[in-house]
Every structure is written in C-alpha cells, then in structure tokens.
Motif scaffolding. Structure first.
Motif, mmCIF file in Angstrom:
data_model
loop_
_atom_site.group_PDB
_atom_site.id
_atom_site.type_symbol
_atom_site.label_atom_id
_atom_site.label_comp_id
_atom_site.label_asym_id
_atom_site.label_seq_id
_atom_site.Cartn_x
_atom_site.Cartn_y
_atom_site.Cartn_z
ATOM 1 N N ARG A 20 57.157 -5.313 -0.558
ATOM 2 C CA ARG A 20 57.193 -5.243 0.880
ATOM 3 C C ARG A 20 58.240 -4.592 1.147
ATOM 4 N N ASP A 21 59.719 -4.192 0.569
ATOM 5 C CA ASP A 21 60.930 -3.392 0.576
ATOM 6 C C ASP A 21 60.307 -2.056 1.299
ATOM 7 N N MET A 22 59.620 -1.936 0.594
ATOM 8 C CA MET A 22 58.071 0.000 0.762
ATOM 9 C C MET A 22 57.942 0.140 2.489
ATOM 10 N N ALA A 23 57.656 -1.420 2.610
ATOM 11 C CA ALA A 23 57.140 -2.349 3.633
ATOM 12 C C ALA A 23 57.643 -1.602 5.415
ATOM 13 N N VAL A 24 58.796 -2.816 4.580
ATOM 14 C CA VAL A 24 59.589 -2.754 5.672
ATOM 15 C C VAL A 24 61.067 -1.634 6.370
ATOM 16 N N ARG A 25 60.601 -0.678 4.766
ATOM 17 C CA ARG A 25 61.659 1.216 4.475
ATOM 18 C C ARG A 25 60.581 1.157 5.773
ATOM 19 N N ARG A 26 59.440 0.948 5.802
ATOM 20 C CA ARG A 26 58.897 2.508 6.878
ATOM 21 C C ARG A 26 58.587 1.572 8.421
ATOM 22 N N LEU A 27 58.787 0.262 8.261
ATOM 23 C CA LEU A 27 58.819 -0.012 9.837
ATOM 24 C C LEU A 27 60.191 0.703 10.088
ATOM 25 N N GLY A 28 61.651 0.418 9.396
ATOM 26 C CA GLY A 28 62.425 1.049 9.946
ATOM 27 C C GLY A 28 62.326 2.531 9.818
ATOM 28 N N GLU A 29 61.586 3.063 9.283
ATOM 29 C CA GLU A 29 61.689 4.366 10.153
ATOM 30 C C GLU A 29 61.253 4.536 11.404
ATOM 31 N N ALA A 30 59.727 3.827 10.941
ATOM 32 C CA ALA A 30 58.956 4.413 12.346
ATOM 33 C C ALA A 30 59.775 3.832 14.303
ATOM 34 N N TYR A 31 60.662 2.415 13.767
ATOM 35 C CA TYR A 31 61.179 2.531 14.824
ATOM 36 C C TYR A 31 62.708 3.449 14.978
ATOM 37 N N ALA A 32 63.214 3.608 14.145
ATOM 38 C CA ALA A 32 64.555 4.898 14.580
ATOM 39 C C ALA A 32 63.712 5.950 15.065
ATOM 40 N N GLU A 33 62.422 6.510 14.571
ATOM 41 C CA GLU A 33 62.126 7.791 15.144
ATOM 42 C C GLU A 33 61.482 7.621 16.311
ATOM 43 N N GLY A 34 61.895 5.850 17.029
ATOM 44 C CA GLY A 34 61.083 5.904 18.257
ATOM 45 C C GLY A 34 59.190 5.613 18.473
ATOM 46 N N ARG A 35 59.192 5.577 16.954
ATOM 47 C CA ARG A 35 56.808 5.608 17.485
ATOM 48 C C ARG A 35 56.932 3.966 17.663
#
Length: 137
Positions: A20-35
């Motif tokens: 779950r933490d890995m998934a939340v991190r991936r979502l945060g990175e995708a949002y931060a990168e504007g994807r």
C-alpha cells in the motif's frame, strides 16, 4: 486439479502495508510529475487505501506508467570515502545505505526534472563519507 487442467486458485493475496505504501508513493510521484490530475490522484488514492487484495490494487495502478526499479549501486568500501557523480536529472535514494560513522553528503536538486534516472545506493560504509554530486552538464 480442476476440469481445465489447472491448479485450483487459493484465496486472493491480501495487500500488505508495504504494498500500500509503495502504491501511495507511486501515485504521489505521478502527481508531482504532472502525469495525473488532483482529481485522479484523489480517486486513485481512495481506491489504493481501501484495497484489500492485490486484485483490488491492480486496477488503481493500471493507468500509471511502469515503475522502473532504478540503477542499483552497492558500496562496501570499509574505510575511506567515496565520491559519486550522477546525471544532472537523476534522483538519488540512499535509504538502503548503512553508515557507521558519517552520513552521506548529498543535496537534492531543488527542481528535479521528471523522467530522469533513479539511482538506488545501498551497502555499508564503515569509516568514511559518501559524497554525491550532480553533473553540471
């Protein structure tokens, strides 16, 4: 075996806190990168946090680009320091590096560029310091 010649499937695998933490991190990175937009992140975050099995978690992450494991660098110098120069747009992770004496010296870039390489540094440094710098060009 069942009639189709396959092993019967067991109960679905439950999602661990680490998954779950890995998934939340991936979502945060995708949002931060504007994807993904804020609304998409909010919806996907809700789906990730309420997922009970991997079957529930998969669709929430399906729209994200594949995560690259990064370039692993393993250090075991014993004594003495080490210097590493990384590409200008690289993201450096030192979470898996164990130090006995001094912490690594690394300044993260103020405005990291999306899509740069990810470098994961692991290992053990006993007496010495790791210095990481980003290339200027």
């Amino acid at each position: 075996m069942n009639g189709a010649g396959r092993e019967p499937e067991g109960p679905p695998l439950l999602v661990s806190d680490e998954d779950r933490d890995m998934a939340v991190r991936r979502l945060g990175e995708a949002y931060a990168e504007g994807r993904i937009s804020y609304e998409e992140m909010d919806e996907l975050l809700h789906r990730v946090l309420t997922a009970r099995t991997h079957q529930d978690l998969g669709p929430a992450l399906a729209s994200l680009p594949e995560e690259h494991a990064g370039t692993p660098v393993e250090l075991h110098p014993g004594t003495g320091g080490a210097r590493i120069t990384v590409p200008r747009d690289a993201t450096v992770e030192t979470d898996e590096l164990r130090t006995v004496w001094k912490q690594p010296r690394h300044r993260t870039r103020r405005h990291p560029r999306p899509g740069g390489p990810r470098i994961r540094i692991s290992g053990t440094m006993e007496y010495g310091r790791l210095r990481i710098r980003h290339a200027r060009r």
